[in-house]
Each structure stands twice: as structure tokens, then as C-alpha cells.
Design a protein around this motif. Sequence first.
Motif, short mmCIF file in Angstrom:
data_model
loop_
_atom_site.label_atom_id
_atom_site.label_comp_id
_atom_site.label_asym_id
_atom_site.label_seq_id
_atom_site.Cartn_x
_atom_site.Cartn_y
_atom_site.Cartn_z
N ALA A 172 4.17 14.48 -6.27
CA ALA A 172 4.43 15.69 -5.50
C ALA A 172 5.48 15.47 -4.41
CB ALA A 172 3.14 16.19 -4.86
N LYS A 173 6.07 14.28 -4.33
CA LYS A 173 7.10 14.02 -3.32
C LYS A 173 8.26 15.00 -3.47
CE LYS A 173 10.23 10.34 -1.72
NZ LYS A 173 9.86 10.35 -0.29
N TYR A 174 8.56 15.37 -4.73
CA TYR A 174 9.61 16.35 -5.00
C TYR A 174 9.04 17.49 -5.84
CZ TYR A 174 12.84 12.66 -3.55
OH TYR A 174 13.50 11.68 -2.84
N GLU A 175 9.61 18.67 -5.68
CA GLU A 175 9.27 19.78 -6.56
C GLU A 175 9.60 19.36 -7.99
OE1 GLU A 175 10.15 23.03 -9.10
OE2 GLU A 175 11.76 21.86 -8.16
N GLN A 176 8.84 19.87 -8.95
CA GLN A 176 8.89 19.33 -10.30
C GLN A 176 10.28 19.32 -10.92
OE1 GLN A 176 5.79 21.29 -12.56
NE2 GLN A 176 4.17 20.38 -11.34
#
Length: 251
Positions: free
Chosen positions: A231-235
Motif C-alpha cells: 500500500a506504499k503506492y496506489e496500485q
Amino acid sequence: MRKFGVQLYSVRDEFAKDMWGTLRKVKTMGYDAVEFFWEFPCTAQEVKAALGDTGLVCCGWHTPWHYVSPGNLMSTITYNKIIGNTELTIPGLPHEMTNSKAAWLETARQFNEVAAKLAPYGMKLSYHNHAEEFKPMEGDLPIHYFLDNTTPDIGLQFDNGNAMGAGNDTDVYTLLSKYPGRIRTTHQKPYSFKNGHATMVGQDDIDWQRTFALCDAHQDIAWHIIEYEDAKYEQLEGIRLCLENFRKQGI
């Protein structure tokens, strides 16, 4: 030339809302192939149409173990024939199939049996590793029990990020030369010993140049499949950055 696909589990929420739209976005990023996952989301004809519309190809399917059971195998073969997929990859197994050396030997026997049934249809079977296969068990590694006791046509989908999750002393690179020709597809997944999968290509602890050089030297890789699931980055942003950062490194 190395070819990159993406595991659609990386964009599972977007995919569930809009399969066609998500595939178009993936293609626009520069990916040439997609690997589907788990249960069939719709009819094979719909998947075939979506792939045709976007110009993507199916580079594999993370196939539940029960999909290759005797009662389901022929319907699984038929579905994959329609969409043009030849690589069935088992992404995980019931605990009782992996909890001892004896269990792994029996699992290897069952894989051999299924692979023999797939072969006449031009399809191959692979197993996708997680960290557990790289943790010692009864004097060796489970991944060795599996690969040493399966036929050469059974592949390992090598996930380096997962393998590194077994610990700092895990030599994930040795496997790439120990079993030449057994890896047809990979999962390229960034991993940090400090932050786990909450990292990014180029900011992690994987030696990417060494990884790809070993793959080139000892394996015949059809597709390098990027998976980013943290979840560190949007998918969608996560898989875009992974591919972009590989390109920046000249990979």
C-alpha cells in the motif's frame, strides 16, 4: 530482449471495478502482457475479447490448486485454450501439502501427474514460491525438495522478493544457476530487509543487475512479471513506477 508483463493482483481493486479499462491503462504504461490470478472473473470469451482489444497477451494464470483437480482439469484446460494461455502457475498450496519433507515429496508427485495430463494440450505447470520454501526444513530447503523431485518440464515461477523474505542469510541468487531451464517466468517484486515490500525498485535490497544477468545466463525466461502489492503506492502507480525504474537501470 527481455519482455515484461504485470501480475493483475497488483491492481486487483481497479481490475475488479473495470477489467477492460484497467487492461488499457496497463498497456498504455508499456506492458505487453498480463498474468491473471485466482478464480475466473468472467467467461473465457470476454477475457479473449478484452485482450484482443488492448493488444495484450496472457502470460500466465495464477491457478488455484483445485482448478487442476480431476473433476475441474478439463474445464480449466478449455478456458485457457480459448484465451491463449499455456502457463498454469499454482500460487499456493494447502498446509498439509507443504508442512514436511514427506508432504513436499508427495506434492511433487502430484505435480508430475497433473503436468503429464496438461502436456497433450500444449500447457505447462509451474509453482510460485513464497518465503516458506526458502526456510530450512528437515535438513534442506523445501524448494529443493520440490525441484529435485519434479520433472524438468515443471517450472518454478521465481519470486525474488518473496524468497528474500525468508531472511537476510537466504541466498536467492544461487537458485538461478542451480536449476537451469526450470524458470520460464519470474515475479520481479522489490523487497527491503528493513521495510519488507513497502519499498520500490531502486530503493530496495535486491541486486537487480545480478538477478537479470543470472536469469539471462541460466534460464529461458519468456516473461518477467512485475508484481507490486504494498500500500506504499496506489496500485496503478506502483506498477508504473516499477517498470519505469527498471528502464532507468537499463534493464
